[in-house]
Design a protein around this motif. Sequence first.
Motif, PDB file in Angstrom:
ATOM      1  N   LEU A 410      88.336  -0.393  57.796  1.00  0.00           N
ATOM      2  CA  LEU A 410      86.935  -0.532  57.388  1.00  0.00           C
ATOM      3  C   LEU A 410      85.983  -0.338  58.573  1.00  0.00           C
ATOM      4  O   LEU A 410      86.223  -0.878  59.658  1.00  0.00           O
ATOM      5  CB  LEU A 410      86.697  -1.925  56.794  1.00  0.00           C
ATOM      6  N   CYS A 411      84.898   0.411  58.348  1.00  0.00           N
ATOM      7  CA  CYS A 411      83.867   0.570  59.383  1.00  0.00           C
ATOM      8  C   CYS A 411      82.532   0.051  58.856  1.00  0.00           C
ATOM      9  O   CYS A 411      82.093   0.436  57.759  1.00  0.00           O
ATOM     10  CB  CYS A 411      83.697   2.043  59.748  1.00  0.00           C
ATOM     11  N   VAL A 412      81.908  -0.792  59.662  1.00  0.00           N
ATOM     12  CA  VAL A 412      80.622  -1.396  59.290  1.00  0.00           C
ATOM     13  C   VAL A 412      79.520  -0.696  60.097  1.00  0.00           C
ATOM     14  O   VAL A 412      79.611  -0.626  61.327  1.00  0.00           O
ATOM     15  CB  VAL A 412      80.630  -2.905  59.640  1.00  0.00           C
ATOM     16  N   THR A 413      78.518  -0.171  59.420  1.00  0.00           N
ATOM     17  CA  THR A 413      77.423   0.498  60.135  1.00  0.00           C
ATOM     18  C   THR A 413      76.087  -0.212  59.889  1.00  0.00           C
ATOM     19  O   THR A 413      75.727  -0.504  58.751  1.00  0.00           O
ATOM     20  CB  THR A 413      77.321   1.981  59.732  1.00  0.00           C
ATOM     21  N   VAL A 414      75.414  -0.463  61.011  1.00  0.00           N
ATOM     22  CA  VAL A 414      74.071  -1.055  60.956  1.00  0.00           C
ATOM     23  C   VAL A 414      73.075   0.097  61.007  1.00  0.00           C
ATOM     24  O   VAL A 414      73.095   0.887  61.948  1.00  0.00           O
ATOM     25  CB  VAL A 414      73.865  -1.997  62.173  1.00  0.00           C
ATOM     26  N   ASP A 415      72.231   0.246  59.982  1.00  0.00           N
ATOM     27  CA  ASP A 415      71.269   1.349  59.970  1.00  0.00           C
ATOM     28  C   ASP A 415      69.840   0.806  59.831  1.00  0.00           C
ATOM     29  O   ASP A 415      69.625  -0.415  59.918  1.00  0.00           O
ATOM     30  CB  ASP A 415      71.618   2.371  58.878  1.00  0.00           C
ATOM     31  N   PHE A 416      68.899   1.719  59.590  1.00  0.00           N
ATOM     32  CA  PHE A 416      67.499   1.269  59.536  1.00  0.00           C
ATOM     33  C   PHE A 416      67.225   0.344  58.359  1.00  0.00           C
ATOM     34  O   PHE A 416      66.403  -0.552  58.445  1.00  0.00           O
ATOM     35  CB  PHE A 416      66.560   2.481  59.553  1.00  0.00           C
ATOM     36  N   GLU A 417      67.938   0.574  57.259  1.00  0.00           N
ATOM     37  CA  GLU A 417      67.740  -0.313  56.096  1.00  0.00           C
ATOM     38  C   GLU A 417      68.122  -1.742  56.443  1.00  0.00           C
ATOM     39  O   GLU A 417      67.560  -2.695  55.925  1.00  0.00           O
ATOM     40  CB  GLU A 417      68.570   0.166  54.904  1.00  0.00           C
ATOM     41  N   THR A 418      69.099  -1.866  57.316  1.00  0.00           N
ATOM     42  CA  THR A 418      69.556  -3.209  57.712  1.00  0.00           C
ATOM     43  C   THR A 418      68.421  -3.981  58.372  1.00  0.00           C
ATOM     44  O   THR A 418      68.159  -5.135  58.045  1.00  0.00           O
ATOM     45  CB  THR A 418      70.732  -3.131  58.730  1.00  0.00           C
ATOM     46  N   ILE A 419      67.771  -3.306  59.327  1.00  0.00           N
ATOM     47  CA  ILE A 419      66.763  -4.049  60.083  1.00  0.00           C
ATOM     48  C   ILE A 419      65.368  -3.981  59.464  1.00  0.00           C
ATOM     49  O   ILE A 419      64.620  -4.942  59.521  1.00  0.00           O
ATOM     50  CB  ILE A 419      66.712  -3.630  61.571  1.00  0.00           C
ATOM     51  N   GLU A 420      65.055  -2.861  58.825  1.00  0.00           N
ATOM     52  CA  GLU A 420      63.693  -2.751  58.275  1.00  0.00           C
ATOM     53  C   GLU A 420      63.537  -3.446  56.934  1.00  0.00           C
ATOM     54  O   GLU A 420      62.535  -4.067  56.644  1.00  0.00           O
ATOM     55  CB  GLU A 420      63.288  -1.274  58.153  1.00  0.00           C
ATOM     56  N   LYS A 421      64.598  -3.314  56.081  1.00  0.00           N
ATOM     57  CA  LYS A 421      64.474  -3.878  54.739  1.00  0.00           C
ATOM     58  C   LYS A 421      65.372  -5.082  54.518  1.00  0.00           C
ATOM     59  O   LYS A 421      65.406  -5.641  53.421  1.00  0.00           O
ATOM     60  CB  LYS A 421      64.814  -2.807  53.700  1.00  0.00           C
ATOM     61  N   GLY A 422      66.145  -5.436  55.529  1.00  0.00           N
ATOM     62  CA  GLY A 422      67.091  -6.548  55.376  1.00  0.00           C
ATOM     63  C   GLY A 422      68.085  -6.269  54.257  1.00  0.00           C
ATOM     64  O   GLY A 422      68.518  -7.156  53.528  1.00  0.00           O
ATOM     65  N   ASN A 423      68.409  -4.956  54.131  1.00  0.00           N
ATOM     66  CA  ASN A 423      69.203  -4.509  52.988  1.00  0.00           C
ATOM     67  C   ASN A 423      70.702  -4.394  53.310  1.00  0.00           C
ATOM     68  O   ASN A 423      71.381  -3.489  52.848  1.00  0.00           O
ATOM     69  CB  ASN A 423      68.636  -3.156  52.509  1.00  0.00           C
ATOM     70  N   GLY A 424      71.212  -5.284  54.122  1.00  0.00           N
ATOM     71  CA  GLY A 424      72.648  -5.303  54.397  1.00  0.00           C
ATOM     72  C   GLY A 424      73.130  -4.130  55.238  1.00  0.00           C
ATOM     73  O   GLY A 424      72.327  -3.372  55.803  1.00  0.00           O
ATOM     74  N   VAL A 425      74.430  -3.976  55.327  1.00  0.00           N
ATOM     75  CA  VAL A 425      75.049  -2.926  56.146  1.00  0.00           C
ATOM     76  C   VAL A 425      75.890  -2.040  55.230  1.00  0.00           C
ATOM     77  O   VAL A 425      76.176  -2.412  54.099  1.00  0.00           O
ATOM     78  CB  VAL A 425      75.975  -3.545  57.221  1.00  0.00           C
ATOM     79  N   THR A 426      76.311  -0.867  55.747  1.00  0.00           N
ATOM     80  CA  THR A 426      77.252  -0.079  54.943  1.00  0.00           C
ATOM     81  C   THR A 426      78.661  -0.381  55.422  1.00  0.00           C
ATOM     82  O   THR A 426      78.885  -0.588  56.620  1.00  0.00           O
ATOM     83  CB  THR A 426      76.999   1.435  55.057  1.00  0.00           C
ATOM     84  N   VAL A 427      79.590  -0.403  54.475  1.00  0.00           N
ATOM     85  CA  VAL A 427      81.006  -0.559  54.831  1.00  0.00           C
ATOM     86  C   VAL A 427      81.735   0.659  54.286  1.00  0.00           C
ATOM     87  O   VAL A 427      81.667   0.955  53.098  1.00  0.00           O
ATOM     88  CB  VAL A 427      81.616  -1.844  54.238  1.00  0.00           C
ATOM     89  N   ARG A 428      82.391   1.392  55.189  1.00  0.00           N
ATOM     90  CA  ARG A 428      83.081   2.624  54.795  1.00  0.00           C
ATOM     91  C   ARG A 428      84.583   2.390  54.721  1.00  0.00           C
ATOM     92  O   ARG A 428      85.181   1.806  55.617  1.00  0.00           O
ATOM     93  CB  ARG A 428      82.765   3.725  55.799  1.00  0.00           C
ATOM     94  N   ASP A 429      85.144   2.889  53.634  1.00  0.00           N
ATOM     95  CA  ASP A 429      86.583   2.762  53.413  1.00  0.00           C
ATOM     96  C   ASP A 429      87.303   3.955  54.055  1.00  0.00           C
ATOM     97  O   ASP A 429      86.934   5.103  53.805  1.00  0.00           O
ATOM     98  CB  ASP A 429      86.841   2.742  51.895  1.00  0.00           C
ATOM     99  N   ARG A 430      88.292   3.672  54.877  1.00  0.00           N
ATOM    100  CA  ARG A 430      89.014   4.726  55.611  1.00  0.00           C
ATOM    101  C   ARG A 430      89.620   5.786  54.692  1.00  0.00           C
ATOM    102  O   ARG A 430      89.491   6.980  54.933  1.00  0.00           O
ATOM    103  CB  ARG A 430      90.130   4.061  56.437  1.00  0.00           C
ATOM    104  N   ASP A 431      90.293   5.351  53.621  1.00  0.00           N
ATOM    105  CA  ASP A 431      91.072   6.302  52.824  1.00  0.00           C
ATOM    106  C   ASP A 431      90.200   7.180  51.933  1.00  0.00           C
ATOM    107  O   ASP A 431      90.421   8.375  51.823  1.00  0.00           O
ATOM    108  CB  ASP A 431      92.108   5.549  51.979  1.00  0.00           C
ATOM    109  N   SER A 432      89.184   6.579  51.303  1.00  0.00           N
ATOM    110  CA  SER A 432      88.359   7.364  50.382  1.00  0.00           C
ATOM    111  C   SER A 432      87.114   7.912  51.064  1.00  0.00           C
ATOM    112  O   SER A 432      86.486   8.847  50.561  1.00  0.00           O
ATOM    113  CB  SER A 432      87.934   6.481  49.207  1.00  0.00           C
ATOM    114  N   GLY A 433      86.732   7.329  52.189  1.00  0.00           N
ATOM    115  CA  GLY A 433      85.495   7.738  52.865  1.00  0.00           C
ATOM    116  C   GLY A 433      84.255   7.208  52.175  1.00  0.00           C
ATOM    117  O   GLY A 433      83.133   7.464  52.605  1.00  0.00           O
ATOM    118  N   LYS A 434      84.433   6.448  51.103  1.00  0.00           N
ATOM    119  CA  LYS A 434      83.273   5.952  50.339  1.00  0.00           C
ATOM    120  C   LYS A 434      82.592   4.788  51.069  1.00  0.00           C
ATOM    121  O   LYS A 434      83.264   3.975  51.703  1.00  0.00           O
ATOM    122  CB  LYS A 434      83.736   5.465  48.967  1.00  0.00           C
TER     123      LYS A 434
END
Length: 455
Positions: A410-434
């Motif tokens: 699993l990869c967790v990415t902090v993006d602008f939505e995280t800090i600007e909108k407090g809209n959480g982080v993205t979590v990417r699944d290794r096998d599906s890429g989703k």
Amino acid sequence: MDKKEDKMDAIVALCKRRGFVFQGSEIYGGLAGTWDYGPFGEALKWNIKEAWYRRFVWGKRNMFKVDAAILMNQKVWQASGHAAGFADPLVECKKCKHRFRADQIEGDAATKKKCPDCGGELGAERKFNMMFETHVGAIQDDSSISYLRPETAQGMFVNFKNILDTQHPRLPFGMAQIGKAFRNEIAPRDFLFRSREFEQMEIEYFVNPKKWEESFEYFRTEMKGFMNDVGLTASKVHELEVPESDRAHYSKRTIDFEYDFPFGKKELYGLAYRGDFDLKQHSDFSKVGLSYYDEETKERFIPHCIEPSFGLDRTVLAILCDAYTEDEMGSVKEEGKEEKKEKRVYLRLHPRVAPYKVAVFPLLRNKPELIKKAEEIFKTIQKEIPMTDYDDNGNIGKRYRRQDEIGTPLCVTVDFETIEKGNGVTVRDRDSGKQERVAEADLLGYLKERIGGVN
Ligand code: ATP
């Protein structure tokens, strides 16, 4: 990938490229049959050992861990039969002088007489003892000879009485050990499969001779359970009932667990019923009684032994072969750009053995606010899931590829939505890429659930 050799080459290349395994003494041209584990290989090994302890040792009141010396009194190897008989059949080519293990030359009777390298005539077969000999102390004579142990098992048999006297176990009970073993293999090959220095994870399980079958069956099932724990595909594992003619004379039953490696179906682990051979031999040679007194039946006897034996490095190799996957995946879509498909290599490792369970990134590396938040999230996760990575090198696509190649689920990415909108982080699944968006407050629980409670 069509050719089997190609798959092995690709795995060896990935191991070197990403820091799993390097050739031993590489800058000096190497030393045949030795391998050095880098950070991710070491982590993989560590996780396998832990899975092994979890299944076979921790929480089992009748399992005793030991860590015996590698150098042992030479009499140990006389008693065990290794000094006289731990030998492989060696043949040498009369022309190119290359040496081979006679039983490993493939083909019919005529081919087996010819050198696999140059086609020259092979000389007569002779026995070659595989133990590495050394001398202990300053005087080098026959009395100072010792050997680097060729198996960890004997370190347990010679401590049988120490365990009886200090732990007072009742049958059945076992001794367990993980450690290095050394064999001067005639032809080390197939990467980690056959090396000259390797690690074993072994159990000597002592039983009442009348009840050996139930313990044998128990370990047969548990060994399969362990292979499942570390993520090996069950259909790639085969049990071979070793025929009497191929078993050691004292063994009433042996099963080899074979795995479908890219280079063929080969032994991964062994499960042997060794009778009372080892304790009897050590009792005879050392003149120290190694019997057991059964309080219930008032009988004194030498226990029999069931031995599940695991090669750690062969486990690493089987896991890598099982997990190595190539596919095509769209790179992460950047705004205003077309998504294009790229060839991708990834390790489909079980989270239990993956060197990192989670990796945390800021979307961009030149935005202090993203970095600050990503570091904060990383610290929170790392406290609960210690095998977590933080990466802000290169672009995000490269970071995903790197984590894919080392098998991070699993990869967790902090993006602008995280800090600007407090809209959480993205979590990417290794096998599906989703990718999924997960609220910060739910993140830890989400990650723990996804990796199945392992950390
Ligand atoms: P093989 O027939 O392949 O030489 P073995 O039957 O001699 O193996 P054992 O003596 O039963 O092997 O050793 C127990 C385990 O140790 C094996 O099942 C394997 O996993 C591991 N092992 C043995 N030899 C090597 C080696 N040279 N390199 C890596 N692992 C090894």
